[in-house]
Design an enzyme around this catalytic site. Structure first.
Site, short mmCIF file in Angstrom:
data_model
loop_
_atom_site.label_atom_id
_atom_site.label_comp_id
_atom_site.label_asym_id
_atom_site.label_seq_id
_atom_site.Cartn_x
_atom_site.Cartn_y
_atom_site.Cartn_z
N GLU A 162 -41.62 7.57 -68.26
CA GLU A 162 -42.56 8.67 -68.47
C GLU A 162 -41.87 10.03 -68.37
OE1 GLU A 162 -45.85 7.96 -68.83
OE2 GLU A 162 -46.89 9.86 -68.44
N ASP A 163 -40.95 10.17 -67.43
CA ASP A 163 -40.43 11.50 -67.10
C ASP A 163 -39.06 11.83 -67.68
OD1 ASP A 163 -42.66 11.86 -65.61
OD2 ASP A 163 -41.72 11.43 -63.68
#
Ligand code: MN
Length: 745
Positions: free
Chosen positions: A96-97
């Site tokens: 996600e990051d």
């Protein structure tokens, strides 16, 4: 194109000495608790995660990597499933990051781990995504665990670390996350049997939501620590000697309750810490396993009760009848010196493992493949049962019922044939009927408990034998919704009500269509919508439903279409009522006295309209938060308000932290429900205590008695929480009064 080999090399060059040491420690923890450890895999996960997060920081300013590392440590130390979960924990936030992709991870680690990381990524919204409603999030959580239980187990570790480090978040976000933890994650952890994690999550949430209470309990516990330790030691001494003489292999120790459970007890009993009985608790863990260990438990129980007098009503045998999360133990409470009560738990090492780690303890290796054992299968059946819901059910209803069923204590009842059924505390014959079969629930008309007829709203007790009487002609009663407690009963009854409604609506439409044909009227659906609105219906469907139920005369509609008028000139429209007077007076009160009594972030508010939420009626001293309504008014809610989870979780951007100022001369309305035995003079005693002794103004009082049971509702003015607490304490001391409760709503 990213190359893992290059990343690993770059990462290795950047990992400093402190982190390198933590990796070694993590590997050591894995070796201590896990069945097998692929060191190389964990090291690669560590290095990839370190590199991927190298430029990110947490709210505290710490390097972001400290978070996945801490989560991996929790997985290894507290949850102890397997090495793949530890590695997945290290990488749970990278997709996600960061620039690392799922396909890169798949090439490096294979399908199984990628699937775990993907699962973690998909349920991340629960923590960060406001656009999704909490209900949807919960559904996603449950789906994820149906897929692979490890996703959920790693998620608990993630939440635990986020709660441990919550202090660096802004207050509004703290409230939101803590509420979600308290209402969802802690109960879920309990259902998973993760006792240690559940306890810590509860305490960490309480520290945010009831800061003062939390700190004061902690202080009191510290102050009395030495004395309590000495008492426990003197209790354990003779017992330990005796058990050693008998040749048992065992551990015995005093255990402390978590702050949250003490807080809940103080509140429920309205007593200070010093008067809470079961602060003293010890545990005996038998080292022998299997059937022999089980027998030892009973022998140890018998020795304890030779030495100390037991309170028979407190005895529980969760060994023969385990709780539905797999928990097994013998519980008893005995009287120690000075007549103090000591809670004793007796269990084997195996039972202890399951008591502390629940589902995770069932995770076993079999022939090199991870496989679930029988208890795990049982748990998964529970998960699948949850998912099996009538489709029309709204996600919010589902979640409400779901959370209702997470925490509760359980009772054990029997069918007429002697089969054992587990139900939540406060379950009724209707819940029991739906547990047997949906049709039994739908057709139930009465119930016998232990051979006697009881009302369907009867609260069952452990040991009851329950017989359901059915009739093929009978259909569910919507009023059952008022007392059933199981999710299954609630969702099935609701489904039936909705079905009924749909049938009625169809019937109402038919009535209209026949009427329209006879009157030669042709009206489009869009136009019907507008006509319905003239009669204040949200939709034609609603109007049709009321036509079918006889609440609305279809002739009114015909008249409107013909004459443009909604009613005949002479007939008065019936007064529909504007809700309870009590509610109005709350509102009125809030508007007149609302100003000046709150501070926001330490500052008085000027020019802000403050309104006290009628759903929870906060009074000074209650932990509260403000919610900025669409009209710009600041609505004050108690942190324990039933609407708080929704507001805090779904509308975090509208939350405004608030505190009370020390102003004293304002009166707040509060409602109390009082239950007791009916006797002569009871109302007089109540009003005397309230108005004479405590000089409190009574606004209204209503009393109902039935079969010797007294139930009163009193609305009164109080200045703040301590005033209210004093009042409740005094009322409880009145003869024949059993309970005094503050209204939630
Ligand atoms: Mn995380």
């Amino acid at each position: 194109m990213l190359e893992t080999s290059a990343i690993l090399k770059a990462s290795r060059a950047q990992v400093n000495h402190a982190f390198a040491q933590r990796l070694q420690k993590l590997l050591a923890t894995c070796h201590a608790y896990l069945p097998s450890v692929d060191e190389d895999m964990i090291q690669r996960a560590f290095e990839l995660s370190f590199w991927a997060h190298r430029n990110d920081r947490r709210a505290s300013g710490d390097l972001y990597f400290t978070h996945p590392l801490a989560v991996a440590e929790i997985v290894a130390k507290l949850i102890r499933i397997d090495d793949i979960s530890v590695a997945a924990a290290l990488l749970h936030d990278v997709v996600e990051d960061t620039e690392l992709s799922l396909s890169l991870l798949r090439d490096e680690f294979g399908d199984e781990m990628t699937m775990l990381i993907d699962g973690m990524t998909k349920i991340r919204g629960v923590y960060s995504n406001r656009a999704l409603s909490q209900a949807e999030n919960v559904r996603k959580l449950i789906l994820s665990m149906a897929h692979d239980i490890r996703v959920m187990l790693v998620k608990f570790a993630d939440r635990l670390h986020n709660m441990r480090t919550i202090a660096s978040l802004p207050r509004a976000k703290q409230l939101r996350v803590a509420t979600e933890t308290q209402t969802l994650f802690a109960p879920l952890a309990h259902r998973f049997g993760l006792q240690m994690i559940k306890n810590e999550l509860e305490d960490l949430s309480l520290r945010v939501l009831e800061r003062d209470a939390y700190e004061s309990i902690l202080r009191d516990l510290k102050a009395s620590r030495q004395e309590r330790d000495a008492y426990i030691a003197s209790f354990i001494g003779p017992l330990k000697k005796r058990l050693e003489e008998m040749g048992f292999a065992f551990d015995i120790y005093g255990r402390s309750k978590n702050v949250n459970s003490i807080f809940q007890k103080m509140n429920a009993q309205n007593k200070p810490l010093t008067e809470i009985y079961d602060l003293f608790a010890i545990r005996i863990v038998i080292k022998r396993t299997g059937r022999r260990g089980k027998e030892d438990c009973w022998r140890v129980y018998s020795i304890i009760t030779d030495l100390y007098k037991p309170l028979p009503e407190r005895f529980r045998d969760f060994i023969s009848v385990p709780k539905s999360n797999g928990y097994q133990s013998l519980h008893t409470t005995v009287l120690g010196a000075d007549g103090r009560r000591i809670e004793v738990q007796i269990r084997t090492q195996e039972m202890h493992e399951i008591a502390e780690r629940g589902v995770a303890a069932h995770w076993k290796y079999k022939e090199g493949v991870q496989k679930a054992d029988a208890s795990m299968d049982q748990f998964l059946t529970w998960v699948h049962d949850l998912m099996e819901n009538p489709q029309q059910e709204k996600a919010t209803d589902f979640v409400k019922d779901f959370s209702l069923n997470l925490y509760t204590d359980e009772i054990y009842v029997f069918t007429p044939r002697g089969d054992l059924k587990t139900l939540p505390h406060r379950a009724t014959p209707v819940d029991f009927a739906f547990q047997i079969h949906t049709d039994v629930g739908y057709q139930c008309i009465g119930a016998k408990v232990n051979g006697k007829m009881v009302p369907l709203s009867y609260r069952l007790r452990s040991g009851d034998q329950v017989e359901i009487i059915t009739s093929k002609k009978k259909t569910p009663n919507p009023d059952w919704m008022k007392f059933v407690v199981t999710q299954k009963a609630r969702s099935r009854i609701r489904y039936w009500i909705n079905e009924e409604r749909r049938t009625a609506t169809r019937y109402g439409r038919e009535i209209w269509e026949k009427k329209a044909a006879r009157a030669k009227l042709k009206v489009s659906d869009a136009l019907l919508g507008r006509y319905a609105a003239k009669f204040k219906y949200a939709s034609p469907t609603q109007m049709f439903y009321e036509i079918a139920s006889g609440l609305f005369d279809v002739n009114n509609l015909v008249r409107l279409i013909r004459t443009g008028k909604t009613q005949e000139p002479d007939t008065e429209q019936e007064e529909t009522g504007t809700g309870s007077e009590q509610y109005d007076s709350f509102r009125e009160h809030a508007q007149t006295s609302g100003q000046d009594t709150l501070v926001i972030n330490g500052e008085r508010i000027a020019g802000v309209a403050v309104d006290y939420a009628p759903c929870c009626n906060p009074i000074p001293g209650d932990p509260v938060f403000g919610y900025i309504s669409k009209t710009g008014t600041l609505k004050i809610h108690r942190t324990v308000c039933r609407n708080a989870p929704n507001l805090l979780v779904n509308h975090g951007e509208r939350i405004q932290p608030c505190d009370w100022s020390r102003q004293k001369d304002v009166r707040f309305i509060v409602g109390l429900r009082i239950v007791g035995e009916d006797r002569v003079g009871i109302v007089h005693d109540l009003t005397t205590v309230i108005s004479r002794n405590l000089k409190t103004n009574i606004r209204s009082i209503t009393v109902e008695t039935e079969d010797g049971v007294f139930e009163g509702t009193i609305v009164l003015d109080v200045s703040d929480l301590s005033h209210l607490k004093r009042l409740i304490m005094r009322l409880k001391r009145i003869d024949a009064i059993h309970g005094v409760y503050r209204f939630e709503q």
